[in-house]
Design a protein around this motif. Sequence first.
Motif: not given
Ligand SMILES: [Zn+2]
Length: 196
Positions: A144-149, A182-187
């Motif tokens: 689970v992305c720590t920034k956006c879930g 992280r997800c693609r966008h928050c990495h």
């Molecule tokens: Zn994210």
Amino acid sequence: MYHQYRAGWLEVISGCMFAGKTEELIRRINVLSYAKMNIIVFKPKIDNRYSDTEIVSHSGAKVPCLVVDRAQEILKKVNIDTEVVAIDEVQFFDKDIVDVCEYLADKGIRVIVAGLDKDFRGEPFGIMPELLTRAEFITKLTAVCTKCGAPATRTQRLVNGKPASFNDSIVLVGAVEHYEPRCRHCHEVVDKPNKF
Ligand SMILES: [Zn+2]
């Protein structure tokens, strides 16, 4: 009617850190242990995170394992009774691991490996692309992305609290390092070359 089929194939469990890859590997090992299958578990010597003679998941599940320096050592430990070979942190092995996995699967062994598919820069990790291509079965787990879930597919490396540079070496002496999913966008990868 079913006919007797020949055993032997390659299963890959991949994904980013904190996706539960080792947990899933241990689950499969346990299921096969209940079926009284003859299993040998390996990990590369480089990984001393928790234990030298066990593979251990973040939730604390563990199974005994053999620690080997090089991929070819696996062949020396496997014997005529071995039915399952499980390998954790497979991304850290030398490139011979691909031929070792193929050889064992061809010989009728069920080979189950778990490893990071990408490094902290989001680039394919070592021999993982080759293993993923050759595998019969692939399980790609997400965290689970720590920034956006969102579902996280990448491992964010933070050095002294800041996103690591594309050019940072894998080992930084004296730095406080931290990894999170992280997800693609928050990495974030500092200094990553732009292709377009
Ligand atoms: Zn994210």
